[in-house]
Design an enzyme around this catalytic site. Structure first.
Site, short mmCIF file in Angstrom:
data_model
loop_
_atom_site.label_atom_id
_atom_site.label_comp_id
_atom_site.label_asym_id
_atom_site.label_seq_id
_atom_site.Cartn_x
_atom_site.Cartn_y
_atom_site.Cartn_z
N ASP A 60 0.82 -1.21 0.00
CA ASP A 60 0.00 0.00 0.00
C ASP A 60 0.86 1.26 0.00
O ASP A 60 0.49 2.28 -0.59
CB ASP A 60 -0.91 -0.03 1.23
N CYS B 285 12.45 -5.72 14.99
CA CYS B 285 11.93 -4.93 13.86
C CYS B 285 12.46 -5.39 12.51
O CYS B 285 11.92 -5.00 11.48
CB CYS B 285 12.27 -3.46 14.06
#
Length: 382
Positions: A287, A336
């Site tokens: 996106d 992460c």
């Protein structure tokens, strides 16, 4: 005894029924640029019923329990009738199977008819609301340059009064980062207890050699996470193991610490993500990075499963795992995995390294002990 029954196959897809078309002009919006991929004015980029049906049919063919995420631009510009048609098609192709819907909106076009529809059809609605009036209106403006807070705030309360599940989606930008406690207290006071915060870094449209002025710095974002976490943990009811507020970043981080699979893609090794489907059926890997080099097919000639398994999509997903020495030697790597790809490329001065690397390092160091304690509680009682 271990239950050997097959778990239902789940899959999500992000649908852009109006592409990048929007009735607002927020300063930091990154999606308006995707209009350059298509001919004609953005207002003409509208999904046909044929394309809508093709997507829904393919999703039920590709998995057991699909999730449809309606996005934009501003998806409500398609009108309520479009979504009523979508629900009718979903019921037809589901044949009794479970499915779910979520919609992200700027909140300006909602009314009681929309609220009743969302409630009846069990929608989860994400509303873009950056905080109290002065924070929200700093960058979230309409086409005339006026702030949109009053309309968005009242419509969000209307949804909640109609018992529609609502998440508030707030950006962390160069202005809002200065008002952490005020934003959190504002959301909590108005019972917007499900929150998501997204750091902004975009390339300056006037100077591609630097980040835009509204982008948040790494140092400021790290301090923001730390302050926000302290507010969130203070509101955690340890006696009854209940949260008074939910912040997606922290919720998923606790899952990560507890050895569970988090939903948030930032905590995953590769980008597995949900494909993005534009108004004409074009599919893209991410996106945040809709572009020619992330195009993975069109729904009319490529199924969702084929698009996800494509060489281009697989290569895109692996980009997250392509790390430099600063990452591979970091003690927090397995939290992460280098962060979101988009945060490595928006500011040339970051030289391909994640802009928020030092933010996460600072925050993880500060929150590590409390996160471990929470994870132990989750493992013990859930």
């Amino acid at each position: 005894m271990i239950n050997a029954a097959r778990k239902p196959l789940q899959k999500s897809v992000i649908i852009k029924p109006v592409g990048s078309f929007c009735n607002l002009q927020c300063d930091y919006c990154f999606y308006l640029e995707t209009k350059k991929l298509y001919t004609g004015p953005p207002a003409s980029h509208r999904m046909s019923k044929q394309t809508l049906e093709k997507i829904i049919q393919d999703m039920f063919a590709s998995c057991d329990t699909p999730t449809f995420i309606w996005h934009g631009g501003e998806p409500t510009l398609m009108g309520l009738e479009f979504f009523q048609q979508a629900m009718s098609l979903q019921r037809h192709y589901a044949k009794g199977r479970a499915y779910s819907n979520a919609l992200q909106t700027n909140g300006t076009l909602l009314n009681k008819d929309w609220a009743n529809f969302f409630k009846t059809e069990n929608f989860l609605v994400g509303v873009s609301l950056d905080g109290p009036k002065h924070v929200h209106n700093q960058y979230r403006k309409d086409l005339q340059g006026k702030g949109t807070f009053s309309t968005v705030f009242e419509n969000t309360k209307m949804l909640m009064q109609a018992q529609v599940p609502v998440n508030v989606l707030a950006t962390v930008n160069s202005y809002s980062v200065q008002h952490t406690e005020q934003i959190y207290r504002f959301f909590k006071r108005h019972k917007f207890i499900f929150m998501q915060f997204m750091p902004v870094v975009e390339t300056d449209p006037q100077n591609p050699e630097r980040a835009a002025s509204y982008s948040v710095t790494a140092r400021a974002y790290g301090a923001f996470l730390h302050r926000l976490f302290n507010l969130w943990i203070k509101d955690f009811d340890f006696k009854h193991l209940k949260q008074k507020t939910s912040i997606r970043f922290f919720d998923d981080l606790v899952k990560k610490y507890a050895g569970m699979l988090p939903d948030h893609c930032i905590f995953q090794r590769v980008c597995a993500g949900a494909p993005v489907i534009e108004h004409n059926g074009d599919m893209f890997s991410c996106d945040y990075m809709v572009a020619e080099d992330t195009h993975i097919g069109n729904i009319y000639n490529t199924s969702v499963n084929e698009a996800l398994a494509s060489r281009i999509n697989t290569a895109f997903g692996e980009r997250k795992a392509q790390l430099n020495n600063r990452c591979t030697k970091c003690k927090w790597l397995e939290l992460c995995y280098g962060g979101c790809i988009k945060d490595r490329i928006r500011d040339p001065n970051d030289q391909g390294h994640n802009r928020f690397c030092s933010s996460y390092q600072f925050f993880f160091q500060k929150a590590d002990k409390q996160l471990k304690k929470l994870a132990e509680l989750y493992q013990k009682y859930y």
